[in-house]
Every structure is written in structure tokens, then in C-alpha cells.
Design a protein around this motif. Structure first.
Motif, short mmCIF file in Angstrom:
data_model
loop_
_atom_site.label_atom_id
_atom_site.label_comp_id
_atom_site.label_asym_id
_atom_site.label_seq_id
_atom_site.Cartn_x
_atom_site.Cartn_y
_atom_site.Cartn_z
N ASP A 95 37.16 51.41 42.12
CA ASP A 95 38.40 52.19 42.18
C ASP A 95 39.64 51.31 42.07
O ASP A 95 40.76 51.81 42.11
CB ASP A 95 38.45 53.03 43.46
N ASP A 96 39.45 50.01 41.91
CA ASP A 96 40.56 49.08 41.72
C ASP A 96 40.55 48.53 40.29
O ASP A 96 39.59 48.71 39.56
CB ASP A 96 40.47 47.92 42.73
N TYR A 97 41.62 47.84 39.91
CA TYR A 97 41.68 47.26 38.57
C TYR A 97 42.64 46.08 38.57
O TYR A 97 43.37 45.86 39.55
CB TYR A 97 42.07 48.30 37.53
N ILE A 98 42.62 45.30 37.50
CA ILE A 98 43.40 44.06 37.46
C ILE A 98 44.32 44.01 36.24
O ILE A 98 44.05 44.62 35.21
CB ILE A 98 42.48 42.82 37.46
N ALA A 99 45.42 43.26 36.40
CA ALA A 99 46.38 43.07 35.32
C ALA A 99 45.74 42.22 34.22
O ALA A 99 44.83 41.43 34.47
CB ALA A 99 47.63 42.39 35.85
N ALA A 100 46.24 42.37 33.00
CA ALA A 100 45.64 41.68 31.85
C ALA A 100 45.70 40.15 31.99
O ALA A 100 44.85 39.45 31.45
CB ALA A 100 46.35 42.11 30.57
N ASN A 101 46.69 39.64 32.74
CA ASN A 101 46.83 38.19 32.89
C ASN A 101 46.25 37.67 34.19
O ASN A 101 46.50 36.52 34.56
CB ASN A 101 48.31 37.80 32.80
N CYS A 102 45.48 38.48 34.90
CA CYS A 102 44.95 38.09 36.20
C CYS A 102 44.11 36.81 36.11
O CYS A 102 44.39 35.82 36.80
CB CYS A 102 44.12 39.22 36.81
N ILE A 103 43.09 36.83 35.27
CA ILE A 103 42.22 35.65 35.16
C ILE A 103 42.98 34.46 34.59
O ILE A 103 42.77 33.32 35.01
CB ILE A 103 40.99 35.97 34.29
N GLY A 104 43.88 34.71 33.68
CA GLY A 104 44.66 33.62 33.10
C GLY A 104 45.52 32.91 34.13
O GLY A 104 45.56 31.67 34.19
N GLU A 105 46.22 33.68 34.97
CA GLU A 105 47.07 33.08 36.01
C GLU A 105 46.22 32.35 37.05
O GLU A 105 46.59 31.26 37.51
CB GLU A 105 47.91 34.16 36.68
N MET A 106 45.10 32.93 37.41
CA MET A 106 44.24 32.27 38.39
C MET A 106 43.65 30.98 37.82
O MET A 106 43.58 29.95 38.51
CB MET A 106 43.13 33.22 38.85
N THR A 107 43.25 31.02 36.56
CA THR A 107 42.70 29.83 35.91
C THR A 107 43.73 28.71 35.90
O THR A 107 43.40 27.54 36.20
CB THR A 107 42.27 30.16 34.48
N HIS A 108 44.97 29.05 35.59
CA HIS A 108 46.04 28.05 35.55
C HIS A 108 46.28 27.44 36.92
O HIS A 108 46.39 26.22 37.07
CB HIS A 108 47.32 28.69 35.02
#
Length: 334
Positions: A95-108
Motif C-alpha cells: 500500500d506504499d510506493y516510492i519516488a522515481a529518484n528514491c534508489i538513486g538518492e540512496m545510492t548516492h
């Protein structure tokens, strides 16, 4: 560095479709594992069909696993992590979802602090119609920063280091496995917090002050099936566990575990009063109501919350002086 996104689901196909879509639309492509806890609403047909469509295009990122019987949320998380091939894992409830840049920001952010074991971000709280209800607060300075491992549990004990719910959190897969995974006896009742406590043994923590996740708030959330007394008892159990992990350098200054227990009883008694459950409030509060040190902790917490609400008016220097664990925060990106 490779990420695996794990989506646990049970009979929520319309919501699951949104979660899968946002996971596949990441600016940094990642493995997406759907763990279906024996749904009966067409989830199996939908996800298998989607897997086939993607594979025809040469896209093998989406992986489907179906439990043969309903095993619960915690065990489904463990199954997903076992199947993951990524160095880091991002959990997403259906029931939740993530922003398109979520993994990118976390990776950085992780690349700047590779010794981290856990990473958290802000989340937007939405209702079932995706209307924003609020946002989780910022923690500390800058866009992204880390807390050294030796300071994490001290901050957690004093409620100054909040990792948040699964949709906000990512963790190193090897740290998760070393920690023993999610405790199914706590299913939907502090099972996530219990995991964060144990994962934090194995590295630093990263906080990203950016909304990268969307958490759906429901009036009938699963944890509401537990009584206030049950939730209080588990909360006390979590604090006792954190207490054991607090670094020795803080042991002389932290409140006694009995004081913390009484503080929690006062806290949950106030929740009971807010819910107009007078008998529960009296039952929970006694004999903590006669503990002055617990009242002192509660007052400090109220002051802290007030300061957080006014944080836009408070300078970063004042914030550092107010909260001792924050003194150890190390800025990694302005």
C-alpha cells in the motif's frame, strides 16, 4: 552497488500495481521482488503476466514469489531478502510506493558513506486517495548526513534517531542476515523497529532529508488489532533491547531502564486518554504516575517535540546544543 526492492503483498492488487510501477520506474534500475503471501484476488495472474511481458522485452528485473500458505508480513520480508541478489535492500509494503529518484538518492548517499548499514529518508503521508496528510520530520542537518554506529542506539533510546517505517528504510543485506531477520512473533507490532535496532549493530546510519517515499495511512491499520496494553508491552521490550546496545560511553548518563519503562507507561496512558479509554489509561499509568523521573522524561519529550515543530525558526547551532546525539552527526552533503 546493487539494490533489490522487495514488495510484500496480500490481497491488495490495485495498490500492488502502483507499488510495482514505481519500483520499475526508478532512475537507477533495480531488481524488484514481489512476495505474495498467498493472495486470492488475482495477484498471481497479474504479476506473472507482467513478468512475462517484461521478459519478452529483455527485462528480467521483476521476480515473483508466492507463499504456498499465508505466513504473515515478517516471514514474507525474510523470504524476500533471502531471494534478493542486491547488496542493499529497499522494502516497500503493497500500500506504499516510492519516488522515481528514491534508489538513486540512496545510492548516492551510501556511496559517500560505504560503512553504513542502514539508510532512512523522509516520507509523505497520504490517504487512500493519495492526498497528502503531512510529512515526516527532518532529522539533523543538510540534505544527507550520517550517525556513527557507536551513537545510534543512544539516539534511538532517547527518541532522537527515528528510522521510520519500512517504506522509508533501506539496509545492507548482509547486516540484515547477520541480525537474524524479522521476528515473526512481532508481526506488524514493532517488527520493523526491532529489525532496525539489530541491523544498527553493523554499521553507521544515513538519513536523507528528502521525501523519497509515500506511506498510506489507514484508519484500520493492522497494528490497531493489538490492544494498547499489548503495544505498550512491546514498546517496553524494544526499549530494553535498545538499552543493551547503547555504547558504554553513554551508560553513565542515560536514564535507568525502570525510568524509561515508566515514561512509556505515561506516554501510552496519554494515548489512551486521547482515545477516551479511561479505564485503560488508569491501568497503564499506575504506578508510573508516581515516578517523578518518568514525568521529567515526558516533559523533556514534549519540549523536544515543540522544538521540532519550530525547527524552521531554530538555528542549526541551537539544535546541536539541545540534543546530545546530534552533536555526533557528521554532514556528508550540504
Amino acid at each position: 552497488m546493487k539494490f533489490s526492492i522487495i514488495i510484500t503483498t496480500h490481497n491488495r492488487l490495485p495498490l500492488l500495481q502502483r507499488s510495482i510501477r514505481t519500483a520499475l520506474e526508478q532512475t537507477v534500475p533495480s531488481e524488484v521482488i514481489v512476495v505474495d503471501d498467498c493472495s486470492s484476488d488475482g495477484t498471481q495472474d497479474y504479476v506473472r503476466s507482467l513478468c512475462a511481458q517484461l521478459q519478452e522485452k529483455g527485462d528480467n528485473r521483476l521476480i515473483y514469489h508466492r507463499n504456498l500458505e499465508n505466513q504473515g508480513h515478517s516471514k514474507s520480508v525474510n523470504i524476500g531478502v533471502d531471494r534478493a541478489t542486491g547488496d542493499w535492500v529497499k522494502l516497500v509494503d503493497d500500500d506504499d510506493y516510492i519516488a522515481a529518484n528514491c534508489i538513486g538518492e540512496m545510492t548516492h548517499a551510501i556511496a559517500l558513506r560505504p560503512q553504513a548499514a542502514i539508510c532512512s529518508c523522509q516520507a509523505v503521508k497520504v490517504d487512500e486517495h493519495e492526498k497528502e496528510l503531512g510529512r515526516t520530520k527532518k532529522v539533523g542537518p543538510g540534505k544527507a548526513f550520517y550517525i556513527p554506529q557507536e551513537d545510534i542506539h543512544h539516539g534511538m533510546l532517547l527518541e532522537q534517531v527515528p528510522f521510520g517505517t519500512p517504506v522509508q528504510v533501506a539496509f545492507r543485506r548482509d547486516a540484515f542476515l547477520k541480525s537474524g531477520g524479522w521476528d515473526s512473533s512481532l508481526d506488524t507490532n514493532f517488527d520493523d523497529i526491532d529489525s532496525w535496532i539489530r541491523i544498527a549493530q553493523f554499521g553507521d546510519a544515513i538519513f536523507i532529508n528528502q521525501c523519497l517515499a509515500y506511506r498510506t495511512f489507514w484508519t484500520g491499520a493492522l497494528n490497531q488489532r493489538f490492544s494498547l496494553e499489548e503495544r505498550l508491552n512491546t514498546h517496553i521490550e524494544m526499549k530494553q533491547k535498545i538499552y543493551q546496545y547503547v555504547n558504554e560511553k553513554y551508560k553513565a548518563e542515560i536514564p535507568h531502564v525502570d525510568t524509561i519503562e515508566n515514561y512509556l507507561k505515561l506516554h501510552w496512558a496519554l494515548i489512551a486518554l486521547k482515545d477516551v479509554k479511561l479505564y485503560s489509561a488508569m491501568k497503564i499509568a499506575y504506578p508510573a504516575i508516581c515516578a517523578p523521573k518518568a514525568w521529567h522524561l515526558l516533559l523533556k519529550r514534549f519540549i523536544q517535540i515543540s522544538q521540532e515543530q519550530e525547527q524552521k525558526k531554530v538555528s542549526f547551532e541551537q539544535e546541536i546544543n539541545s540534543f546530545s546525539p546530534i552533536r555526533k552527526l557528521v554532514l556528508i552533503e550540504s
